[in-house]
Motif scaffolding. Structure first.
Motif: not given
Length: 451
Positions: A82-89
């Motif tokens: 499962r993906a738990t997040g995205v760090d856009l920076l």
């Protein structure tokens, strides 16, 4: 990011119909860079429509619904994680196993999941099901094959109605409980939903409308339910068909415009951040997206349609690997279909974006018709019942913003014989089932605009 977009690193989150078709389209567009597809289910992408039809009827098994690949996308498949997040920076996708995946372009195609019964303890009773995954369908099909005395379906939307249809085709007694005035009313409006109610009752469905299920009964195993009108339904199996929940919770800290109606994006599938600024490297496709459409007042649409997932995936893939001047918008007219109780129902456009309807061909009495929907004097949708060949004609009228009511052309008789009547599209809050098409307003944080 590499100067050549076709050599950049791309990550797709969602091993879904949209995710697979986007991966294939990327290679067709000449993308040669590394491609990773992340999916929380352990299976390769599979087709969901057969789960409520052929699988329940025993005509296919759940493990035979895998989607065919049009071409090998040459991707690294990360399934069962499962993906738990995205760090856009940092431009990284965070995974539940602690790993993170770098990307130059990201496509979010996480789709939806079935809305659970609100009481977790009651929802955990043996015999209570939702229907969304392969495992759901396999478990429910096994239970139906055991010939229960009665099945209770909570929610009269398309999924609930298709399940009820399968039960009657199997010779099982079935009760449908719907808070609204009729089944399918949230998708088709009040007039055509009356036909749906008649067809269900004519096929032996115990249809209860204007009621809610207040409690599921049982001591370990489901035995029945209490209704808001004071009545009780004794049943062995319960299917909760209350609509879908967009899979966006994992993006809560991402800074993207993600909410209960999905992830807001522009017509080119580029996601908005929480300040309404479009991103250049994050794209959205499929059921989880919310996008504006010029034919429907630029409202943000959320669609749970097979065809929309395929079309939008192709647009997203094209735009991910092409510079701005070559990018194209996602402007296809929504189309969906359903087969239930011997009827073939097909729709084009957005029936809920309407104020009046007219029967342009056939009749309710004949159980064969084409109903055209209009909003403020313009055609916005058409629904056919066992008359699918007429749909392309009405699709053209929608695309060209033709005046409502429609002129004679595909009609069996003079259009003047039918007078437009209100479409009676209800407020979704009064329904048990969630809409498959949601008009969600013009702002990324607005949940619903009732037309």
């Amino acid at each position: 990011m590499p100067d050549d977009l076709k050599e950049a690193r791309i990550v797709i989150v969602g091993a879904s119909l949209a995710g697979l078709r986007a991966a294939e389209a990327l290679r067709e567009e000449g993308f040669t860079g590394p491609l990773t597809v992340v999916g929380d289910e352990p299976h390769a992408p599979y087709d969901r429509p057969p789960l409520s039809k052929q699988v329940l009827l025993g005509q296919a098994t759940a493990d035979t619904t895998e989607l065919p690949m049009r071409r090998d996308p040459d991707a690294e498949w990360r399934l069962g994680v499962r993906a738990t997040g995205v760090d856009l920076l940092a431009k990284r996708v965070l995974l539940e196993d602690g790993e993170s995946l770098p990307y130059d372009r990201l496509l979010i195609a996480t789709g939806t999941r079935a809305r659970p019964w609100p009481n977790p303890e009651e929802g955990a009773l043996d015999g209570v099901f939702t229907l969304r995954t392969r495992e759901d369908a396999a478990g429910l099909a096994e239970r139906l094959d055991a010939r229960p005395e009665r099945v209770l379906v909570i929610g009269g939307g398309f999924t609930g109605s298709e399940i009820a249809s399968a039960c009657r085709e199997l010779g099982l007694e079935v009760t449908v409980a719907e808070r609204g005035p009729a089944p399918l009313v949230g998708a088709l409006g009040g007039t055509l939903s009356k036909l749906a109610a008649v067809m269900q009752r004519n096929h032996g469905v115990d249809l209860r409308t204007g009621v809610t299920v207040t409690a599921l009964n049982g001591n370990g195993a489901f035995t029945g339910a209490e209704l808001s009108d004071g009545s009780r339904v004794d049943a062995d199996v319960c299917v909760v068909a209350l609509g879908a929940v967009r899979n966006v919770e994992w993006l809560a800290e991402s800074g993207l415009a993600a909410g209960p109606r999905g992830i807001a994006c522009d017509a080119g599938c580029r996601a908005f951040n929480m300040y309404g600024i479009v991103t250049d490297d994050v794209y959205v496709a499929g059921d989880v997206s919310r996008f504006p459409h010029p034919l429907f007042g630029y409202q943000m649409l959320s669609l749970e349609h097979w065809g929309n997932a395929v079309e939008q995936a192709g647009v997203a893939a094209h735009n991910m690997v092409n510079p701005g001047p070559l990018q194209r918008p996602h402007l296809s007219v929504p189309v969906f279909w359903s087969t239930q109780f011997g009827l073939n129902i097909k729709s084009v456009g957005v029936p809920t974006y309407s104020d009046h309807v007219v029967i342009a061909q056939g009749s309710l009495e004949a159980r064969r018709l084409a109903m055209v929907y209009g909003y403020q004097g313009r055609i916005t949708a058409a629904v056919t019942v066992d008359m699918a060949k007429s749909l392309d004609y009405y699709k053209h009228l929608i695309e060209t913003a033709a005046p409502f009511p429609p002129p004679p052309g595909a009609a069996d008789r003079a259009i003047a014989a039918d007078i437009p009547i209100p479409s009676l599209v209800p407020d979704p809050s009064v329904l048990s089932h969630g809409p498959t098409v949601a008009l969600t307003g013009h702002l990324p944080d607005r949940r619903l605009t009732v037309v």
